[in-house]
Enzyme design. Structure first.
Site, PDB file in Angstrom:
ATOM      1  N   ILE A 151       0.869  -1.137   0.090  1.00  9.86           N
ATOM      2  CA  ILE A 151       0.203   0.200  -0.478  1.00  9.86           C
ATOM      3  C   ILE A 151       1.088   0.882  -0.345  1.00  9.86           C
ATOM      4  O   ILE A 151       0.307   2.112  -0.795  1.00  9.86           O
ATOM      5  CB  ILE A 151      -1.120   0.042   1.205  1.00  9.86           C
ATOM      6  CG1 ILE A 151      -1.659  -1.434   0.974  1.00  9.86           C
ATOM      7  CG2 ILE A 151      -1.607   1.188   1.145  1.00  9.86           C
ATOM      8  CD1 ILE A 151      -2.743  -1.638   2.252  1.00  9.86           C
ATOM      9  N   ASP A 170      11.260   3.198   6.088  1.00 13.11           N
ATOM     10  CA  ASP A 170      11.124   1.694   6.374  1.00 13.11           C
ATOM     11  C   ASP A 170      12.571   1.017   6.914  1.00 13.11           C
ATOM     12  O   ASP A 170      13.454   0.990   5.606  1.00 13.11           O
ATOM     13  CB  ASP A 170      10.301   1.335   5.098  1.00 13.11           C
ATOM     14  CG  ASP A 170       9.707  -0.297   5.961  1.00 13.11           C
ATOM     15  OD1 ASP A 170      10.592  -1.238   5.897  1.00 13.11           O
ATOM     16  OD2 ASP A 170       8.481  -0.894   5.418  1.00 13.11           O
ATOM     17  N   CYS A 229      -4.534   5.363   7.223  1.00 14.84           N
ATOM     18  CA  CYS A 229      -5.571   5.061   7.207  1.00 14.84           C
ATOM     19  C   CYS A 229      -4.908   3.036   6.859  1.00 14.84           C
ATOM     20  O   CYS A 229      -5.153   2.271   6.457  1.00 14.84           O
ATOM     21  CB  CYS A 229      -5.940   5.213   5.140  1.00 14.84           C
ATOM     22  SG  CYS A 229      -6.867   6.507   5.236  1.00 14.84           S
ATOM     23  N   ASP A 255      -8.950   6.646   8.949  1.00 20.10           N
ATOM     24  CA  ASP A 255      -9.981   6.074   8.332  1.00 20.10           C
ATOM     25  C   ASP A 255      -9.901   5.169   9.140  1.00 20.10           C
ATOM     26  O   ASP A 255     -11.012   4.317   9.858  1.00 20.10           O
ATOM     27  CB  ASP A 255      -9.414   5.833   7.419  1.00 20.10           C
ATOM     28  CG  ASP A 255     -10.681   4.652   7.314  1.00 20.10           C
ATOM     29  OD1 ASP A 255     -11.623   5.040   6.542  1.00 20.10           O
ATOM     30  OD2 ASP A 255     -10.396   3.894   6.255  1.00 20.10           O
ATOM     31  N   GLU A 260     -13.047   0.848  17.232  1.00 20.26           N
ATOM     32  CA  GLU A 260     -14.035   0.969  16.644  1.00 20.26           C
ATOM     33  C   GLU A 260     -15.327   0.594  16.751  1.00 20.26           C
ATOM     34  O   GLU A 260     -15.700  -0.954  17.239  1.00 20.26           O
ATOM     35  CB  GLU A 260     -13.404   0.365  15.362  1.00 20.26           C
ATOM     36  CG  GLU A 260     -12.376   0.879  15.357  1.00 20.26           C
ATOM     37  CD  GLU A 260     -11.616   1.250  13.630  1.00 20.26           C
ATOM     38  OE1 GLU A 260     -11.975  -0.080  12.906  1.00 20.26           O
ATOM     39  OE2 GLU A 260     -10.934   1.366  12.962  1.00 20.26           O
ATOM     40  N   HIS A 278     -13.612   3.645   8.931  1.00 21.68           N
ATOM     41  CA  HIS A 278     -12.568   2.645   8.154  1.00 21.68           C
ATOM     42  C   HIS A 278     -13.136   2.436   6.614  1.00 21.68           C
ATOM     43  O   HIS A 278     -13.157   0.534   6.641  1.00 21.68           O
ATOM     44  CB  HIS A 278     -12.745   1.316   9.316  1.00 21.68           C
ATOM     45  CG  HIS A 278     -11.266   0.117   8.877  1.00 21.68           C
ATOM     46  ND1 HIS A 278     -11.453  -0.374  10.140  1.00 21.68           N
ATOM     47  CD2 HIS A 278     -11.081   0.045   7.754  1.00 21.68           C
ATOM     48  CE1 HIS A 278     -10.414  -1.115  10.097  1.00 21.68           C
ATOM     49  NE2 HIS A 278      -9.789  -1.061   8.600  1.00 21.68           N
ATOM     50  N   GLY A 280     -11.196   2.346   4.446  1.00 17.83           N
ATOM     51  CA  GLY A 280     -10.133   1.987   3.751  1.00 17.83           C
ATOM     52  C   GLY A 280      -9.819   1.258   2.678  1.00 17.83           C
ATOM     53  O   GLY A 280     -10.068   0.981   1.238  1.00 17.83           O
TER      54      GLY A 280
END
Length: 526
Positions: A151, A170, A229, A255, A260, A278, A280
């Protein structure tokens, strides 16, 4: 073969089951745990999304169950160790919703920059607030991406198309690989300092939980914007509220949330905060993709025995399962251990198979090792099928060798990883038919169980150190279930690998580090 679909699944997937001879499918959504437990015994496969909780209790009642398929990536709702213990394959569909999630990130960034939600609400309320709702361009701004998985890479590609400058943090990806994406690899501190926008694309792990908090938010550029997200809990929502309310950050878009649905949290009071529930992966195309993938994977497994995108079992032919499965378990654990030993991005992995294990196809074992190495960074995104591909994409060189001779053990697996700051060696074997053991960790030789919550401690070989360590743990309420000691006489050092019943906190870890003659302490979760 009977398949139960217990969560909402696109019609595309249902039709694959319905049109496949030998497969009977029942769609039964909204089941309570008790209802699912009472009927699961009649099914060979279970298809879920995020609503169904497949607990150890459910799995214990699943007498016929052979496979659990998740239409999507996340598997937090499945007790994978319990399924593995029962020999149930757990699959997911990691590729089906990557583009959709990346596009949602770009949409959130644009909506945040141009005040689209606020402008919509204002206009619908009868106001015309052009001056108040002035936005800003994305062109030539710096986008900082945390996590360069599938992603994150798609987001980088789309952002380059918008003529943004892309920097990436990363630690598991080599800078050369990021350069090929047209992105600049930077460390975490530099990303916080330079980015006009920061977007998160990393799994939620112990290391990334509360990654964005008061201290990190303070290091972000004044006026920057934050987008998440990925997973709830990576951003501390109370600290984000303070950063937005104070004006340090110009805006944020979430998101995902720690809980939740989140309810009426403080963030909802702010005009410079936008959010979605949520969404995404919530497009028709993505839901069709994951439904198609999970249905095809389950059909292939039930009718042909083909394993695809499994997170708990490598693809090994039936006649070799009894021989190689224990070595696959060992290899994955060795990979997990190596990943936690490495401080920087892994550049090269050497794997040597010696003795009896060298006579068999090593590909499933190497895949298991790579899955272990990549799991701490990618979590459910990596499995036994895609691990070699992901390793290649990340620029990790994999070198295998075999020898039929092994001096001290019937079979031996030796792994050596190379990073920018050095190398680490881990070796292991299987005792009896299915008992994996770690035999070497760098300069220390021992016989350790590769499981559970562990500490790897290096100390000077002087009296009283092990006693001081165990006393510190005991005084803080930790039970030590196992302990193995390896000695390096030449250096005058010991390596202690001990297991505790629960993870050791940062505070207790610091207490152990402060013991005189303790050289290093590292948590190792296997």
């Amino acid at each position: 073969m009977r398949v139960l679909v217990s969560d909402n699944l696109s019609k595309v997937g249902i039709e694959i089951f319905e049109n496949t001879p030998g497969i009977d499918v029942d769609v039964n959504t909204g089941l309570t745990p008790e209802e699912l437990k009472s009927i699961i015994k009649d099914y060979d496969a279970l298809v879920i999304r995020s609503a169904t909780k497949v607990t150890a209790e459910i799995i214990a009642a699943a007498d016929r169950l052979k496979v659990i398929g998740r239409a999507g990536i996340g598997l937090d709702n499945v007790d994978i160790p319990a399924a593995t213990q029962r020999g149930i394959v757990v699959m997911n569909t990691p590729e089906g919703n990557t583009v959709t999630t990346a596009e949602h990130t770009i949409a959130m960034m644009m909506a945040l920059s141009r005040n689209i939600p606020q402008a919509t609400a204002s206009l619908k309320a009868g106001r015309w607030e052009k001056k108040k709702l002035q936005g800003k361009e994305l062109f030539n701004k710096t986008l900082g991406i945390i996590g360069a998985g599938h992603i994150g890479r798609i987001v980088a590609d789309r952002a380059k198309g918008l003529k943004m400058k892309v920097i990436v943090y990363d630690p598991y990806v080599k800078p050369e690989v990021l350069s090929e994406l047209g992105a600049e690899g930077v460390d975490f501190e530099e990303l916080l300092r330079r980015s006009d926008y920061i977007t998160i694309h990393t799994p939620k792990t112990p290391e990334t939980t509360n990654l964005i908090k008061k201290e990190t938010l303070a290091k972000m550029k004044k006026g920057a914007m934050l987008i998440n997200c990925a997973r709830g809990g990576i951003v501390n929502e109370d600290d984000l509220y303070d950063a937005l309310a104070s004006g340090h950050l110009a805006g944020a878009a979430l998101d995902v949330f720690s809980t939740e649905p989140p309810g009426k949290i403080k963030l909802m009071e702010l005009d410079n905060f936008i959010c979605t529930p949520h969404l995404g992966a919530s497009t028709k195309e993505a839901q069709d993709n994951v439904a198609r993938d999970v249905a095809n994977q389950i059909v292939a497994y039930l009718l042909e025995g083909t394993v695809t995108n499994a997170v708990n079992v490598p693809s090994i032919s039936g006649e070799l399962v009894k021989i190689l499965r224990p070595f696959a378990v060992l290899a994955e654990k060795m990979g997990l251990l190596q990943a936690q030993l490495a401080e920087n991005a892994i550049r090269e992995i050497e794997i040597k198979y010696a003795g009896g294990v060298s006579r068999y196809d090593s590909r499933p074992l190497t895949a298991a090792l790579l899955k272990g190495i990549l799991t701490p960074a990618l979590k459910d995104e990596v499995n036994f099928v895609n691990a070699p591909v992901i390793a290649s994409e990340r620029g990790i060189k994999v070198v295998e060798s075999k020898t039929e001779t092994s001096e001290n053990f019937a079979s031996l697996v030796v792994t050596r990883i190379k990073t920018s700051d050095g190398e680490h060696i881990v070796s292991g074997t299987v005792f009896g038919k299915n008992i994996p053991r770690i035999l070497r960790i760098n300069d220390f030789y021992l016989e350790a169980f590769p499981e559970g919550h562990n500490l790897l401690i290096k100390n000077r070989d002087v009296p009283g150190i092990i006693g001081a360590v165990t006393s510190t743990l005991g005084n803080n309420g930790y039970n030590i279930s196992r302990m193995h000691v390896g000695q390096d006489k030449e250096k005058g050092e010991n390596g202690v690998f001990l297991a505790t019943d629960s993870p050791v906190t940062d505070d207790v870890l610091s207490q152990i580090k402060n013991i005189q003659d303790v050289l290093s302490v590292k948590r190792i979760d296997l």
